[in-house]
Enzyme design. Structure first.
Site, short mmCIF file in Angstrom:
data_model
loop_
_atom_site.label_atom_id
_atom_site.label_comp_id
_atom_site.label_asym_id
_atom_site.label_seq_id
_atom_site.Cartn_x
_atom_site.Cartn_y
_atom_site.Cartn_z
N ASP A 164 -13.06 3.33 -6.80
CA ASP A 164 -13.37 4.19 -6.04
C ASP A 164 -13.53 3.53 -4.70
OD1 ASP A 164 -15.29 5.27 -4.24
OD2 ASP A 164 -16.31 6.09 -5.59
N HIS A 165 -12.63 3.86 -3.69
CA HIS A 165 -12.52 2.87 -2.63
C HIS A 165 -13.70 2.71 -1.64
CE1 HIS A 165 -11.77 6.46 -0.12
NE2 HIS A 165 -11.74 5.53 0.99
N HIS A 188 -17.75 9.04 -4.38
CA HIS A 188 -18.09 8.37 -3.38
C HIS A 188 -19.62 8.54 -2.93
CE1 HIS A 188 -13.84 7.81 -2.88
NE2 HIS A 188 -13.49 9.00 -2.04
C1 BG6 Z 1 -10.45 10.10 -0.34
C2 BG6 Z 1 -10.55 11.74 -0.47
O1 BG6 Z 1 -10.96 9.76 -1.54
O2 BG6 Z 1 -11.38 9.70 0.67
C3 BG6 Z 1 -10.11 12.33 0.71
O3 BG6 Z 1 -9.72 12.16 -1.52
C4 BG6 Z 1 -11.06 11.62 1.94
O4 BG6 Z 1 -10.25 13.66 1.01
C5 BG6 Z 1 -11.06 10.02 1.76
O5 BG6 Z 1 -10.50 12.00 3.23
C6 BG6 Z 1 -11.91 9.74 2.86
O6 BG6 Z 1 -12.05 8.15 2.66
P1 BG6 Z 1 -12.35 7.32 4.43
O7 BG6 Z 1 -12.11 6.00 3.83
O8 BG6 Z 1 -11.38 7.70 5.27
O9 BG6 Z 1 -13.75 7.93 4.37
#
Ligand code: BG6
Length: 504
Positions: free
Chosen positions: A185-186, A248
């Site tokens: 989960d980044h 997230h």
């Molecule tokens: C991803 C989603 O996990 O996270 C995307 O699939 C979203 O829809 C993105 O745009 C948002 O990530 P960040 O790091 O740009 O906030």
């Protein structure tokens, strides 16, 4: 340039090598790790995808990605050449049950050249439909057998509901041991998300007031200005609840609400987070409208640019009932949080790209200042800004300068950018290095993913059973549907609007 000699020789195999994630995020992250000397001295990167492609063309594409998306571009040709000569590509058709020979041949050749059995990391940056065939191929080839050396990274979405997540967990656990599986989960790799732990538990200042006696409510906002871009096909099947909330937002909520861990072991931290998910009060179908709000953007203006509505986006059904905005009120049934609402919201095509957690404190128990002095009184709050402009702000009440006694709000800000000169690594840099090192702390355990699905399932089921009557219902460039304001207003609260971005 010396790299990290303490790390074992590693082969990183990326399935989905032709995809956007590899190009925009993974390889730029690896390149930045190289620039910071964090990579193992011996690292080979093998891209795997169905399309036939020469190593040279793959490397050229990777370089283009680094030049376009990395926080640092290629400047040192010699260094790039040394990095590039360890990047190769093999074509495999995962849907073919006899596939895999090219990949296992490549692994064997690399290890033969090095004269060692390397650690192997298999990164599945592929759609859910081919997740199982890819895992089955690794099992069949016997190349992911060593529990201590071989790891599997699984990208989101992890299932599309509780049942499919359980099935995928059962499938993976049938082939590999849990400690080999890194569910990514980044958001957990973002500096400020990790900093929530440091902020809460490395300071004795905040933890004593971090509970229902002092905190009135909590707000978590993850707002995006982008629409669905090129991902209409995926997104129209997913929606905000699956795409952002199940993973997230709930992970951020866990970090804000968890009990102090006993040690820094991966499982200890993950146990504490799972406890929070277990304590979230289930939302019952009949009361869903009081706790959950969905919305979909129609055409409007974002950052000064006219943009189409969601139904007009590429690969989206014109009568789509998919939510691009979602807001919730959750309660956590435990001693610390009883009675404290946690409001969560996320949406696409909102006025600014901003992710932040706001902790709003209760009023002082007794207000002895004259009423004229406290006309502008505002509650204390702590705002943890995850992005952009990472930092932490606190709002306090002070006496305004002057001969009269008048109180006013003042903000104290800590900004990463100002406090530290070193630029923060991207989330994928942190996470890739953790997998290479074998540290699973920032990754999701199987039961954690399932617990998060359990939280969202009643909402998902209620929304799927009653199609939305009024979609699209918020103009692009606004803060979402009006019903989201009613969600907070019912308890006498209101959403804090983060500062809007300047037009570029
Ligand atoms: C991803 C989603 O996990 O996270 C995307 O699939 C979203 O829809 C993105 O745009 C948002 O990530 P960040 O790091 O740009 O906030």
């Amino acid at each position: 340039m010396p790299q990290n000699s303490r790390l074992e020789p590693t082969i990183l195999v990326i399935f989905g090598a032709g995809g956007d994630l590899t190009w925009r995020k993974l390889l730029p992250a690896l390149y930045n790790l190289l620039l910071d000397n964090h990579l193992p001295e011996r690292l080979a990167i093998v891209g795997v995808a169905r399309r036939k492609l020469e190593d040279g063309s793959f490397r050229a594409k990777i370089r283009e990605g680094i030049d376009s998306f990395s926080r640092r571009q290629v400047e040192d040709e010699q260094l790039w050449n040394r990095f590039a000569e360890n990047i190769s590509y093999v074509s495999e058709d995962l849907t073919d049950s006899a596939s895999g020979a090219a990949l296992s041949g490549r692994l064997a050749r690399i290890e033969e050249q090095w004269g060692v059995r390397a650690n192997r990391v298999y990164y599945l940056a592929i759609p859910p439909t081919v997740m199982e065939p890819a895992a089955a191929m690794l099992k069949r080839l016997g190349v992911c057998r060593d529990c201590a050396r071989d790891r599997l990274v699984v990208e989101k979405p992890f299932g599309r509901d509780l049942l499919s997540a359980q099935a995928l967990n059962a499938f993976l656990n049938g082939m590999f041991v849990e400690s080999q599986i890194y569910r990514i989960d980044h958001y957990l790799g973002k500096e400020t998300v990790q900093n929530i732990l440091a902020f809460r538990f490395a300071n004795s200042l905040f933890e004593p007031v971090w509970n229902r006696s002092y905190i009135d409510h909590v707000q978590i906002t993850v707002a995006e200005t982008v629409g669905v871009e090129e991902r209409g096909e995926y997104y129209d099947q997913a929606g905000a609840l699956r795409d952002m909330v199940q993973n997230h937002l709930l992970q951020i909520l866990c970090l804000v609400a968890m009990e102090p861990p006993i040690n820094f072991e991966a499982d200890e931290i993950r146990n504490k987070k799972v406890d929070v998910l277990h304590a979230i009060r289930p939302i019952k179908g009949e009361e869903i409208h009081r706790y959950a709000v969905r919305g979909q953007y129609r055409k409007g203006n974002v950052l000064g640019k006219a943009v189409p509505g969601y139904p007009e986006e590429k690969n989206v059904a014109p009568d789509s009932g998919t939510e691009t905005y979602a807001a919730f009120k959750f309660h956590i049934d435990n001693w610390r949080w009883q009675g404290v609402p946690f409001y969560l919201r996320t949406g696409k095509r909102l006025p600014s790209k901003v992710s932040e957690v706001s902790i709003i404190f209760r009023s002082p128990p007794h207000q002895f200042f004259p009423s004229a002095a406290v006309e502008n009184w505002q509650p204390n709050r702590i705002v943890i800004r995850i992005q952009p402009e990472e930092g932490i702000g606190t709002r306090i009440q002070v006496k305004q300068p002057g001969t009269r006694l008048l109180l006013g709000a003042a903000d104290m800000q800590f900004l990463y950018r100002e406090a530290f000169r070193a630029p923060a690594p991207e989330a994928y840099e942190t996470l890739l290095l953790d997998v290479i090192r074998g540290d699973a702390t920032l990754f999701m355990r199987g039961d954690q993913v399932e617990s998060a699905w359990k939280v969202v399932m009643p909402i998902l089921e209620a929304w799927e059973s009653v199609p939305p009557a009024d979609f699209p219902d918020y103009p692009a460039g606004s803060w979402g549907p009006e019903t989201a304001d009613q969600l907070t207003a019912r308890e006498g609260h209101s959403w804090l609007q983060p500062a809007e971005q300047e037009e570029p």
